[in-house]
Design an enzyme around this catalytic site. Sequence first.
Site, PDB file in Angstrom:
ATOM      1  N   LYS A   1      48.480 -20.875 -27.066  1.00  0.00           N
ATOM      2  CA  LYS A   1      48.753 -20.107 -28.297  1.00  0.00           C
ATOM      3  C   LYS A   1      49.127 -18.671 -27.995  1.00  0.00           C
ATOM      4  O   LYS A   1      49.933 -18.076 -28.690  1.00  0.00           O
ATOM      5  CB  LYS A   1      47.530 -20.121 -29.219  1.00  0.00           C
ATOM      6  CG  LYS A   1      47.330 -21.430 -29.927  1.00  0.00           C
ATOM      7  CD  LYS A   1      46.176 -21.359 -30.898  1.00  0.00           C
ATOM      8  CE  LYS A   1      44.852 -21.121 -30.213  1.00  0.00           C
ATOM      9  NZ  LYS A   1      44.462 -22.161 -29.251  1.00  0.00           N
TER      10      LYS A   1
ATOM     11  N   GLN B   1      41.042 -20.967 -30.408  1.00  0.00           N
ATOM     12  CA  GLN B   1      40.563 -22.351 -30.202  1.00  0.00           C
ATOM     13  C   GLN B   1      41.543 -23.368 -30.813  1.00  0.00           C
ATOM     14  O   GLN B   1      42.732 -23.084 -30.901  1.00  0.00           O
ATOM     15  CB  GLN B   1      39.154 -22.536 -30.796  1.00  0.00           C
ATOM     16  CG  GLN B   1      38.071 -21.887 -29.983  1.00  0.00           C
ATOM     17  CD  GLN B   1      37.914 -20.409 -30.283  1.00  0.00           C
ATOM     18  OE1 GLN B   1      37.926 -20.019 -31.413  1.00  0.00           O
ATOM     19  NE2 GLN B   1      37.746 -19.594 -29.265  1.00  0.00           N
TER      20      GLN B   1
ATOM     21  N   ASP C   1      43.265 -24.029 -25.897  1.00  0.00           N
ATOM     22  CA  ASP C   1      44.029 -23.853 -24.650  1.00  0.00           C
ATOM     23  C   ASP C   1      45.414 -24.486 -24.732  1.00  0.00           C
ATOM     24  O   ASP C   1      45.952 -24.939 -23.727  1.00  0.00           O
ATOM     25  CB  ASP C   1      43.278 -24.444 -23.437  1.00  0.00           C
ATOM     26  CG  ASP C   1      41.905 -23.852 -23.294  1.00  0.00           C
ATOM     27  OD1 ASP C   1      41.789 -22.638 -23.513  1.00  0.00           O
ATOM     28  OD2 ASP C   1      40.964 -24.589 -22.979  1.00  0.00           O
TER      29      ASP C   1
ATOM     30  N   GLY D   1      40.791 -17.409 -24.767  1.00  0.00           N
ATOM     31  CA  GLY D   1      41.448 -16.768 -23.621  1.00  0.00           C
ATOM     32  C   GLY D   1      42.935 -16.977 -23.780  1.00  0.00           C
ATOM     33  O   GLY D   1      43.412 -18.095 -23.660  1.00  0.00           O
ATOM     34  N   HIS D   2      43.663 -15.927 -24.125  1.00  0.00           N
ATOM     35  CA  HIS D   2      45.100 -16.050 -24.383  1.00  0.00           C
ATOM     36  C   HIS D   2      45.874 -15.338 -23.287  1.00  0.00           C
ATOM     37  O   HIS D   2      45.741 -14.124 -23.114  1.00  0.00           O
ATOM     38  CB  HIS D   2      45.447 -15.442 -25.746  1.00  0.00           C
ATOM     39  CG  HIS D   2      44.905 -16.234 -26.892  1.00  0.00           C
ATOM     40  ND1 HIS D   2      44.810 -15.746 -28.171  1.00  0.00           N
ATOM     41  CD2 HIS D   2      44.418 -17.491 -26.939  1.00  0.00           C
ATOM     42  CE1 HIS D   2      44.303 -16.690 -28.952  1.00  0.00           C
ATOM     43  NE2 HIS D   2      44.046 -17.743 -28.216  1.00  0.00           N
TER      44      HIS D   2
END
Length: 432
Positions: A16, A224, A13, A40-41
């Site tokens: 990225k 990650q 988080d 989750g991007h």
Amino acid sequence: MPNLTVVGAQWGDEGKGKVVDYLARSAGVVARFQGGPNAGHTVCVDRNTFTFHQIPSAILSPKATCIIGCGCVIDPYVFEHELAVLRKKKISPGQRLVVDCRAHMILPYHQQLDRLRDEQSAKQRIGTTGRGIGPAYADKVNRTGIRAGDLLSEEVFNDKLKHNVAAANFLLMDRYKAEPISLKATAHEYWQATRRIARMIGDGSRMIEDALRRGERVMFEGAQGMHLDIDLGTYPYVTSSTTWAGGVAPGTGISPVWLEEVVGIAKAYTTRVGLGPFPTEMNDADAERLRALGHEYGATTGRPRRCGWFDAPVVRASVRHNKLQALVVTKLDVLDSLEEIKVCHAYRLEGREVGEFDPFHAAEFEPQYETMPGWREQISGCRTFAGLPLRARRYLAKLEELCDCPIALVSVGSERSQTIPFKSNKLRWLRQ
Ligand code: IMP
């Protein structure tokens, strides 16, 4: 031409998605090398916000071919959903999205087993994302997994599924006292759901190698963060893949000799989701404030993220393991309103000072802080290093010094344009 690997330097988080989107504008190929829909991007471009879990964030760069590498695991339902969102915004990946035939598939029983294990065993609880990641990678290592290439033959798929559903039902019923799943329904639904993916399957490893040989700009995208790595992270509170730069070769199928630059993404403070040690975690009131300022809720699960001060020993360990050439510091603007900002420069352990994070002693470390004055002004409109307030520049200089790594970029907002190239940036990727 340079190639670049992008990894998270903390516990994920770090932002990225935004950074990969920014760096990928000049890339010919972007390959994801690990993870699945646990990531989750979030990417904001021209006031459109996209959240990607399965599809590489670089898909928004019209010139980039995106490859889901052999080290990834794929949930076809999430994949389909993200394609549908892209189609709604008139973005059609076409030939630009390729799934390596060796990547492993997540099946519905993986999710069930992931959730049941995490819910039912207080002692073994990890606080996973519940996306089936651990059980899918366990099948891979157990040599019973279903790979993307198996989706090209219904007979092969059904045969493998039959054995796997039998094994999963044994666990579901015997161990977890849950309902079994139906082989017939799973086979039919999953086969239908994977017809579009089946048309995107290719030899990702060969495509990446060909691009490198042609001298194209190739980027490797990690999901990650370093300290969630299966080997080097805070085991067992980790994800089930290789999240640091060492995962690029096995996760894409190219030789490590090809790899050139590695950049680490670090938030201007620290967050963590799920259980596990976190030396600089704040007290409830401070964490609540930072959570609200930084919208620190998981992009995948919506869970509130645990918040803490910047932990230089954590990032320093990432610098060493990955041999990071540069850092990208994100979310600096979140600290705008703070009167004072703390930075952990070392830990104390049994009367000694320790300068680098080490998962084995993580629970015993007492963080040692340096307190810096906040800049108390809005920086989200700044576009140059010189335009940042002096105190913000000093804060960044402190992070560089403590992490022993130069900063290449600073992010001051979620839009692509809110990115500041740093003063003496040495990354070839950004200069050539
Ligand atoms: P899993 O990857 O779903 O098995 O979860 C294992 C651990 O990694 C949990 O603590 C999750 O919260 C954490 N995790 C997995 N993916 C992410 C991510 O993208 N960002 C932050 N934490 C993650």
